[in-house]
Scaffold this motif. Structure first.
Motif, mmCIF file in Angstrom:
data_model
loop_
_atom_site.group_PDB
_atom_site.id
_atom_site.type_symbol
_atom_site.label_atom_id
_atom_site.label_comp_id
_atom_site.label_asym_id
_atom_site.label_seq_id
_atom_site.Cartn_x
_atom_site.Cartn_y
_atom_site.Cartn_z
ATOM 1 N N ILE A 123 -6.934 -8.707 2.794
ATOM 2 C CA ILE A 123 -7.146 -8.026 1.516
ATOM 3 C C ILE A 123 -5.777 -7.961 0.849
ATOM 4 O O ILE A 123 -4.832 -7.433 1.427
ATOM 5 N N TYR A 124 -5.690 -8.486 -0.365
ATOM 6 C CA TYR A 124 -4.381 -8.707 -0.990
ATOM 7 C C TYR A 124 -4.196 -7.813 -2.206
ATOM 8 O O TYR A 124 -5.056 -7.762 -3.095
ATOM 9 N N ASN A 125 -3.065 -7.085 -2.226
ATOM 10 C CA ASN A 125 -2.691 -6.281 -3.398
ATOM 11 C C ASN A 125 -3.807 -5.354 -3.847
ATOM 12 O O ASN A 125 -4.017 -5.161 -5.054
ATOM 13 N N SER A 126 -4.519 -4.770 -2.920
ATOM 14 C CA SER A 126 -5.605 -3.862 -3.291
ATOM 15 C C SER A 126 -6.032 -3.032 -2.095
ATOM 16 O O SER A 126 -5.710 -3.356 -0.945
ATOM 17 N N ILE A 127 -6.754 -1.965 -2.390
ATOM 18 C CA ILE A 127 -7.415 -1.171 -1.364
ATOM 19 C C ILE A 127 -8.868 -0.977 -1.795
ATOM 20 O O ILE A 127 -9.195 -1.063 -2.978
ATOM 21 N N ALA A 128 -9.725 -0.749 -0.825
ATOM 22 C CA ALA A 128 -11.114 -0.401 -1.102
ATOM 23 C C ALA A 128 -11.291 1.081 -0.827
ATOM 24 O O ALA A 128 -10.753 1.610 0.151
ATOM 25 N N VAL A 129 -12.037 1.767 -1.689
ATOM 26 C CA VAL A 129 -12.254 3.200 -1.533
ATOM 27 C C VAL A 129 -13.726 3.529 -1.741
ATOM 28 O O VAL A 129 -14.450 2.807 -2.431
ATOM 29 N N GLN A 130 -14.172 4.617 -1.129
ATOM 30 C CA GLN A 130 -15.522 5.145 -1.337
ATOM 31 C C GLN A 130 -15.447 6.653 -1.498
ATOM 32 O O GLN A 130 -14.548 7.308 -0.947
ATOM 33 N N ASP A 131 -16.403 7.201 -2.258
ATOM 34 C CA ASP A 131 -16.461 8.651 -2.396
ATOM 35 C C ASP A 131 -17.473 9.227 -1.407
ATOM 36 O O ASP A 131 -18.091 8.480 -0.617
ATOM 37 N N GLU A 132 -17.662 10.530 -1.436
ATOM 38 C CA GLU A 132 -18.557 11.180 -0.476
ATOM 39 C C GLU A 132 -20.000 10.737 -0.651
ATOM 40 O O GLU A 132 -20.805 10.844 0.271
ATOM 41 N N GLN A 133 -20.337 10.239 -1.841
ATOM 42 C CA GLN A 133 -21.694 9.770 -2.107
ATOM 43 C C GLN A 133 -21.900 8.337 -1.622
ATOM 44 O O GLN A 133 -23.011 7.804 -1.714
ATOM 45 N N GLY A 134 -20.838 7.692 -1.130
ATOM 46 C CA GLY A 134 -20.952 6.343 -0.600
ATOM 47 C C GLY A 134 -20.750 5.246 -1.610
ATOM 48 O O GLY A 134 -20.883 4.061 -1.284
ATOM 49 N N ASN A 135 -20.431 5.584 -2.856
ATOM 50 C CA ASN A 135 -20.165 4.567 -3.864
ATOM 51 C C ASN A 135 -18.736 4.047 -3.706
ATOM 52 O O ASN A 135 -17.851 4.770 -3.238
ATOM 53 N N ALA A 136 -18.516 2.807 -4.157
ATOM 54 C CA ALA A 136 -17.263 2.126 -3.833
ATOM 55 C C ALA A 136 -16.588 1.517 -5.060
ATOM 56 O O ALA A 136 -17.240 1.228 -6.066
ATOM 57 N N LEU A 137 -15.289 1.318 -4.927
ATOM 58 C CA LEU A 137 -14.459 0.663 -5.934
ATOM 59 C C LEU A 137 -13.352 -0.108 -5.225
ATOM 60 O O LEU A 137 -12.966 0.224 -4.096
ATOM 61 N N ILE A 138 -12.804 -1.093 -5.929
ATOM 62 C CA ILE A 138 -11.572 -1.738 -5.510
ATOM 63 C C ILE A 138 -10.453 -1.249 -6.435
ATOM 64 O O ILE A 138 -10.626 -1.214 -7.648
ATOM 65 N N VAL A 139 -9.327 -0.843 -5.852
ATOM 66 C CA VAL A 139 -8.164 -0.414 -6.632
ATOM 67 C C VAL A 139 -7.091 -1.483 -6.481
ATOM 68 O O VAL A 139 -6.663 -1.789 -5.360
ATOM 69 N N CYS A 140 -6.649 -2.059 -7.592
ATOM 70 C CA CYS A 140 -5.725 -3.194 -7.583
ATOM 71 C C CYS A 140 -4.293 -2.710 -7.804
ATOM 72 O O CYS A 140 -3.999 -2.084 -8.827
ATOM 73 N N ILE A 141 -3.407 -3.017 -6.864
ATOM 74 C CA ILE A 141 -2.038 -2.502 -6.884
ATOM 75 C C ILE A 141 -1.075 -3.636 -6.538
ATOM 76 O O ILE A 141 -1.228 -4.302 -5.516
ATOM 77 N N ALA A 142 -0.072 -3.839 -7.358
ATOM 78 C CA ALA A 142 0.898 -4.915 -7.140
ATOM 79 C C ALA A 142 1.937 -4.475 -6.114
ATOM 80 O O ALA A 142 3.083 -4.152 -6.443
#
Length: 286
Positions: free
Chosen positions: A88-107
């Motif tokens: 996984i490159y220049n990013s993290i994956a996150v989820q909230d308590e409801q189980g929904n997800a996003l990718i956060v892109c960070i250089a």
């Protein structure tokens, strides 16, 4: 002479203070938990869910898109995937308590050192950008590619540090994958999921996950599962620590971050499995 005596007095005073520091008489910064990371002045206010964020910007939910978040809102999420083994490159994956997800892109690289799996984050969304790469929801800053598509991409690391606060210590036990569903929906995009009882096409004990020879001019290799749709694939970087490891020939359970790519809503989405760590691969039989 007077100036010389002042110089000697100042030099002696400096030595005394230096010795006091070394002896612990002068309290030095405490770095026992590492150098402080993020913006510790953030306070929890106006926290929303990932589903609510998507609902705020419905036009930016399913194809290449990008919009600035102007509302003073926050997310409280937990890290489910990072760059610990380079897949996984220049990013993290996150989820909230409801189980929904996003990718956060960070250089930035080595994000796993600051944000290991299980680390809870408070993210100030105002000023960041939300949208999709393909159909994968992401946070970042705007980027326009050669095809003219604009989407949230890697934000400057200094911007990210201003927008995030680490909450407590990482608790990996809070991160539990769900099974990859028979009929995944767009709500599954970016989630940590396990696909079970699968084998990889072409695996013969020698074929690797992502050799440079397979990649050619690219930096990743796509592989597919036996007797499964080509809309579901393994997506592995040639820079992953396990890239040159042979793929097991038998059945496996494989866990990872499932990103979705879709260039046009009339086509079915393409699901890409990104293994976080070689421990995500469980061989269950020949």
């Amino acid at each position: 002479m007077r100036n010389y005596m002042k110089y000697l007095f100042g030099l002696c005073l400096l030595c005394v203070l230096s010795a006091a520091c070394q002896d612990g008489d002068w309290a030095a910064p405490d770095f026992s938990e590492g150098v402080p990371y993020g913006n510790n002045s953030l306070t929890e206010t106006n926290v929303i869910t990932i589903a609510q964020l998507k609902a705020m910007y419905p036009k930016y939910n399913n194809t290449f898109s990008c919009v600035e978040i102007t509302d003073d809102v926050q997310l409280r999420v937990r890290v489910t995937g990072n760059d610990v083994q380079g897949n996984i490159y220049n990013s993290i994956a996150v989820q909230d308590e409801q189980g929904n997800a996003l990718i956060v892109c960070i250089a930035a690289s080595d994000l796993y050192a600051r944000m290991p799996v299980g680390q809870e984050l408070l993210i100030n969304l105002k000023g960041l950008y939300f949208g999709c790469y393909g159909a994968q929801p992401q946070l970042g800053t705007p980027y326009t590619n050669a095809a003219g598509n604009t989407f949230p991409s890697r934000m400057n690391h200094s911007i990210w540090r201003e927008h995030v606060k680490l909450v407590g210590k990482a608790d990996p036990s809070k991160v539990v994958p769900i099974d990859f569903p028979a009929n995944p929906t767009m709500e599954d995009a970016g989630k940590l999921m396990t696909i079970r009882n699968v084998s990889v096409q072409g695996a013969d004990g020698k074929v690797t996950w992502a050799s440079q020879a397979d990649a050619g001019t690219y930096t990743n290799v796509q592989k597919y599962f036996v007797d499964m749709s080509s809309d579901i694939m393994l997506y592995t970087s040639t820079y992953a620590d396990f890239a040159n490891t042979p793929i097991p020939t038998g059945k496996m359970n494989i866990t990872g971050i499932w990103k979705v790519y879709q260039t046009n809503t009339k086509y079915s989405p393409k699901w890409e499995l990104l293994i976080r760590d070689f421990k995500d691969i469980e061989v269950i039989g020949e």
